[in-house]
Write a protein that holds these residues in place. Structure first.
Motif, PDB file in Angstrom:
ATOM      1  N   LYS A   1      15.395 -13.420  -4.174  1.00 33.38           N
ATOM      2  CA  LYS A   1      15.949 -12.062  -4.165  1.00 33.38           C
ATOM      3  C   LYS A   1      16.687 -11.825  -5.472  1.00 33.38           C
ATOM      4  O   LYS A   1      17.551 -12.623  -5.848  1.00 33.38           O
ATOM      5  N   VAL A   2      16.365 -10.764  -6.156  1.00 34.78           N
ATOM      6  CA  VAL A   2      17.026 -10.474  -7.431  1.00 34.78           C
ATOM      7  C   VAL A   2      18.470 -10.031  -7.191  1.00 34.78           C
ATOM      8  O   VAL A   2      18.804  -9.491  -6.128  1.00 34.78           O
ATOM      9  N   ASN A   3      19.313 -10.246  -8.178  1.00 36.56           N
ATOM     10  CA  ASN A   3      20.707  -9.819  -8.064  1.00 36.56           C
ATOM     11  C   ASN A   3      20.834  -8.306  -8.019  1.00 36.56           C
ATOM     12  O   ASN A   3      21.675  -7.763  -7.295  1.00 36.56           O
ATOM     13  N   THR A   4      20.024  -7.619  -8.824  1.00 39.36           N
ATOM     14  CA  THR A   4      20.062  -6.157  -8.869  1.00 39.36           C
ATOM     15  C   THR A   4      18.639  -5.625  -8.952  1.00 39.36           C
ATOM     16  O   THR A   4      17.899  -5.982  -9.875  1.00 39.36           O
ATOM     17  N   VAL A   5      18.256  -4.796  -7.998  1.00 43.45           N
ATOM     18  CA  VAL A   5      16.926  -4.180  -8.046  1.00 43.45           C
ATOM     19  C   VAL A   5      16.990  -2.974  -8.981  1.00 43.45           C
ATOM     20  O   VAL A   5      17.735  -2.033  -8.750  1.00 43.45           O
ATOM     21  N   ILE A   6      16.209  -3.031 -10.050  1.00 45.26           N
ATOM     22  CA  ILE A   6      16.119  -1.900 -10.979  1.00 45.26           C
ATOM     23  C   ILE A   6      14.767  -1.210 -10.850  1.00 45.26           C
ATOM     24  O   ILE A   6      14.673  -0.014 -10.655  1.00 45.26           O
ATOM     25  N   THR A   7      13.701  -1.997 -10.954  1.00 43.95           N
ATOM     26  CA  THR A   7      12.361  -1.443 -10.787  1.00 43.95           C
ATOM     27  C   THR A   7      11.758  -2.002  -9.505  1.00 43.95           C
ATOM     28  O   THR A   7      11.645  -3.215  -9.354  1.00 43.95           O
ATOM     29  N   PRO A   8      11.401  -1.129  -8.564  1.00 44.79           N
ATOM     30  CA  PRO A   8      10.929  -1.611  -7.260  1.00 44.79           C
ATOM     31  C   PRO A   8       9.570  -2.284  -7.340  1.00 44.79           C
ATOM     32  O   PRO A   8       8.735  -1.950  -8.192  1.00 44.79           O
ATOM     33  N   GLY A   9       9.349  -3.231  -6.435  1.00 44.41           N
ATOM     34  CA  GLY A   9       8.108  -3.993  -6.424  1.00 44.41           C
ATOM     35  C   GLY A   9       6.863  -3.149  -6.255  1.00 44.41           C
ATOM     36  O   GLY A   9       5.778  -3.550  -6.686  1.00 44.41           O
ATOM     37  N   ASP A  10       6.996  -1.976  -5.634  1.00 44.78           N
ATOM     38  CA  ASP A  10       5.838  -1.097  -5.474  1.00 44.78           C
ATOM     39  C   ASP A  10       5.257  -0.665  -6.820  1.00 44.78           C
ATOM     40  O   ASP A  10       4.102  -0.231  -6.888  1.00 44.78           O
ATOM     41  N   SER A  11       6.073  -0.749  -7.889  1.00 45.17           N
ATOM     42  CA  SER A  11       5.622  -0.343  -9.217  1.00 45.17           C
ATOM     43  C   SER A  11       4.961  -1.469  -9.993  1.00 45.17           C
ATOM     44  O   SER A  11       4.340  -1.224 -11.027  1.00 45.17           O
ATOM     45  N   ILE A  12       5.121  -2.694  -9.524  1.00 45.55           N
ATOM     46  CA  ILE A  12       4.686  -3.859 -10.302  1.00 45.55           C
ATOM     47  C   ILE A  12       3.336  -4.366  -9.789  1.00 45.55           C
ATOM     48  O   ILE A  12       3.153  -4.570  -8.592  1.00 45.55           O
ATOM     49  N   ASP A  13       2.429  -4.607 -10.718  1.00 47.85           N
ATOM     50  CA  ASP A  13       1.082  -5.033 -10.347  1.00 47.85           C
ATOM     51  C   ASP A  13       0.841  -6.519 -10.581  1.00 47.85           C
ATOM     52  O   ASP A  13       0.234  -7.188  -9.743  1.00 47.85           O
ATOM     53  N   VAL A  14       1.284  -7.027 -11.723  1.00 45.56           N
ATOM     54  CA  VAL A  14       1.042  -8.435 -12.057  1.00 45.56           C
ATOM     55  C   VAL A  14       2.291  -9.014 -12.713  1.00 45.56           C
ATOM     56  O   VAL A  14       2.912  -8.360 -13.559  1.00 45.56           O
ATOM     57  N   VAL A  15       2.649 -10.222 -12.316  1.00 43.84           N
ATOM     58  CA  VAL A  15       3.712 -10.970 -12.980  1.00 43.84           C
ATOM     59  C   VAL A  15       3.061 -12.137 -13.716  1.00 43.84           C
ATOM     60  O   VAL A  15       2.315 -12.915 -13.123  1.00 43.84           O
ATOM     61  N   VAL A  16       3.352 -12.234 -15.010  1.00 43.89           N
ATOM     62  CA  VAL A  16       2.768 -13.287 -15.845  1.00 43.89           C
ATOM     63  C   VAL A  16       3.869 -14.227 -16.314  1.00 43.89           C
ATOM     64  O   VAL A  16       4.852 -13.786 -16.919  1.00 43.89           O
ATOM     65  N   THR A  17       3.712 -15.513 -16.031  1.00 47.05           N
ATOM     66  CA  THR A  17       4.641 -16.535 -16.496  1.00 47.05           C
ATOM     67  C   THR A  17       3.885 -17.560 -17.329  1.00 47.05           C
ATOM     68  O   THR A  17       2.666 -17.470 -17.484  1.00 47.05           O
ATOM     69  N   ASP A  18       4.600 -18.556 -17.812  1.00 44.31           N
ATOM     70  CA  ASP A  18       3.981 -19.599 -18.613  1.00 44.31           C
ATOM     71  C   ASP A  18       3.175 -20.588 -17.777  1.00 44.31           C
ATOM     72  O   ASP A  18       2.414 -21.388 -18.333  1.00 44.31           O
ATOM     73  N   VAL A  19       3.319 -20.549 -16.452  1.00 42.61           N
ATOM     74  CA  VAL A  19       2.539 -21.462 -15.614  1.00 42.61           C
ATOM     75  C   VAL A  19       1.408 -20.756 -14.863  1.00 42.61           C
ATOM     76  O   VAL A  19       0.526 -21.417 -14.308  1.00 42.61           O
ATOM     77  N   GLY A  20       1.432 -19.441 -14.830  1.00 42.99           N
ATOM     78  CA  GLY A  20       0.383 -18.711 -14.130  1.00 42.99           C
ATOM     79  C   GLY A  20       0.827 -17.309 -13.785  1.00 42.99           C
ATOM     80  O   GLY A  20       1.925 -16.872 -14.148  1.00 42.99           O
ATOM     81  N   ILE A  21      -0.034 -16.604 -13.073  1.00 44.24           N
ATOM     82  CA  ILE A  21       0.245 -15.213 -12.728  1.00 44.24           C
ATOM     83  C   ILE A  21       0.305 -15.037 -11.213  1.00 44.24           C
ATOM     84  O   ILE A  21      -0.223 -15.852 -10.451  1.00 44.24           O
ATOM     85  N   ALA A  22       0.978 -13.954 -10.813  1.00 41.78           N
ATOM     86  CA  ALA A  22       0.967 -13.519  -9.415  1.00 41.78           C
ATOM     87  C   ALA A  22       0.578 -12.048  -9.392  1.00 41.78           C
ATOM     88  O   ALA A  22       1.094 -11.247 -10.186  1.00 41.78           O
ATOM     89  N   ILE A  23      -0.332 -11.703  -8.514  1.00 41.61           N
ATOM     90  CA  ILE A  23      -0.804 -10.324  -8.390  1.00 41.61           C
ATOM     91  C   ILE A  23      -0.217  -9.726  -7.123  1.00 41.61           C
ATOM     92  O   ILE A  23      -0.267 -10.355  -6.053  1.00 41.61           O
TER      93      ILE A  23
END
Length: 512
Positions: free
Chosen positions: A425-447
């Motif tokens: 859980k993030v400390n402060t929600v700024i941009t809601p998850g409904d707006s996010i499509d892909v998270v890219v990290t150095d170990v892989g992605i989450a869609i």
């Protein structure tokens, strides 16, 4: 009352701000009544003044709202110069409404708060000592954080009524025709200042260079300006924007950038006339480089690039790979100096950029956005405002605005040092998850599982490591462990609004 992202917003805050809780990323098509500034007709006499003191005496009263822009960034001399005069002249109970607050402004804002000069703040963000002081309760009333687009909307609707705007410019003529492209302290686009110039009841320009009349091109026009104050110097050019942009050599950032590029070029949005917004960080600049290689290889050209602009983006324009650059701010000298040379690098204001309540914002036509994050949680909610210690240390900026793109990608390392980026859980929600499509990290992605189309497309890409967001969170936790729980009081020190003006989260006072 709980909002859509499960944040419990105190009723007292909703009553105090006459606000509602966040319910949806869909703004809809409401009809909005805009306000207009007060205007006092003037003759053709010069508006140039030599004293800020006299201008303050003629314009400012206790209880008013004042605004500034942040285009000078850490090289800003104007903000501190004006605020010092305001403090010394004994003004009280002012609302400070800048487009954002940079570190160079912190000390004098803290002094103004302690002396009762500033009792309310609304901004895109704050950092450093000021963020720490606000997080520990220095300000009586909660700060209101808005995105760049939301700030434009609030000014146009009268939620933020600017009594006096003090706008530093690198040049002006005697009547107030000014731009950000010429002069020793040139910074390029005046995008975030233009909305203040249009709607403030009184507009004061501060400049170190008086140009022959008429000064063109005029981003700010004489029809908007009440006073022009000549000072010795408005800013330090070496701190306004970086010099030659350097691409990152960090292996982790390069890996993230390459993976972001793999996501983009294997999506349905990578085609002729696509549009994109990147950013100014090392990984974002590397994305621009990888994207260029893919565009050349596949003979694809973009219709426009948007947002804060860097020299690598301008290079794409000059190479013919991008047709237009829509420029609301410039992050480096290369981008700033390019604007006056290229008719296809268009200066835009914050409303044109991202106001959800106008008749069409540029972000509404955005295909791909690459954004950063301090934290991302397992609901894909993003925090760019508060640190792992709960202290305010960032800005909404255009994050919520650009996240309306058809493909919104968050790029961030899995961990930073001993701090997890992917969290339950993030400390402060700024941009809601409904707006996010892909998270890219150095170990892989989450869609985001809501994007079944992207899941089907990207699982066909050889070698692309795809995980659930929960799996990424667990990987981060295995590396750094579970963080100690943070302690807060019940007092709300800041409110983060969504683009429509609803409350998406509240930030509480950090307990000592």
């Amino acid at each position: 009352m709980k909002n859509k992202v499960n944040i419990d917003v105190p009723d007292a805050i909703l009553e105090q701000l006459d606000d509602s809780v966040f319910e949806s990323t869909n703004y809809g098509n409401p009809e909005i009544q805009r306000v207009g500034p007060k205007v006092r007709a003037t003759t053709g006499e010069s508006k140039v003044q030599s004293s800020i003191d006299d201008v303050l005496s003629n314009t400012l009263k206790d209880g008013m709202t004042i605004s500034f822009h942040h285009h000078f960034r850490e090289g800003d001399f104007v903000f501190n110069k004006v605020m010092r005069k305001i403090i010394d002249m004994g003004y009280q109970n002012l609302t400070l409404a800048p487009s954002s607050l940079t570190n160079v402004m912190n000390d004098i804002v803290i002094e103004a708060i302690k002396k009762g000069v500033v009792t309310n703040i609304t901004s895109s963000g704050m950092r450093g000592t000021l963020g720490d002081a606000v997080s520990h309760g220095i300000l009586k009333n909660p700060v209101i954080f808005r995105s760049h687009g939301a700030r434009a909307r609030a000014i146009e609707s009268g939620e933020i009524k600017i009594d006096v705007a003090f706008l530093g410019v690198p040049n002006s003529d005697e009547m107030g025709n000014a731009n950000g492209m010429n002069g020793d302290a040139a910074f390029g686009s005046l995008g975030y200042a233009l909305i203040d110039a249009q709607y403030a009841d009184k507009l004061v320009l501060i400049t170190d260079t008086i140009m022959p009349y008429p000064n063109t091109p005029a981003s700010i026009k004489q029809t908007q300006v009440d006073y022009v104050v000549k000072v010795d110097k408005v800013g330090d050019p070496d701190k306004i924007g970086s010099g030659a942009t350097r691409f990152t050599k960090d292996p982790k950032e390069l890996k993230i950038a390459k993976t972001v590029n793999d996501v983009i070029v294997n999506s349905k949005y990578f085609k002729n006339d696509f549009s994109f917004q990147t950013g100014s960080g090392g990984a974002a600049l590397a994305v621009t480089r990888f994207l260029r290689e893919a565009m050349v290889a596949q003979n694809i050209k973009a219709s426009f690039a948007l947002g804060g602009i860097t020299k690598p983006t301008v290079d794409l324009l000059n190479e013919g790979l991008v047709n237009r650059v829509m420029d609301v701010q410039d992050f480096d000298k290369g981008a700033a100096s390019s604007m006056k040379l290229s008719p296809n690098q268009q200066e835009i204001d914050a409303s044109w950029y991202a106001d959800p309540a106008n008749k069409g914002a540029m972000v509404d036509k955005l295909d791909v956005a690459i954004l950063s994050a301090l934290e991302v949680d397992t609901n894909f909610n993003v925090n760019v405002m508060s640190g792992s210690d709960g202290v305010i240390r960032g800005a909404i900026g255009g994050h919520q605005d650009a996240a309306t793109a058809k493909l919104t990608i968050i790029s961030a390392p899995l961990v930073r040092g001993r701090i997890a980026t992917i969290v339950p859980k993030v400390n402060t929600v700024i941009t809601p998850g409904d707006s996010i499509d892909v998270v890219v990290t150095d170990v892989g992605i989450a869609i985001n599982p809501k994007r079944t189309d992207l899941v089907e497309q990207l699982k066909q890409v050889p070698g692309l490591p795809i995980y659930s967001i929960e799996e990424l969170q667990q990987k981060a936790e295995k590396i750094v462990g579970k963080p100690a729980p943070l302690k807060f009081t019940d007092r709300v020190v800041a409110v983060a609004e969504y683009r429509d003006g609803s409350v998406i989260d509240v930030i509480k006072e950090v307990a000592d």
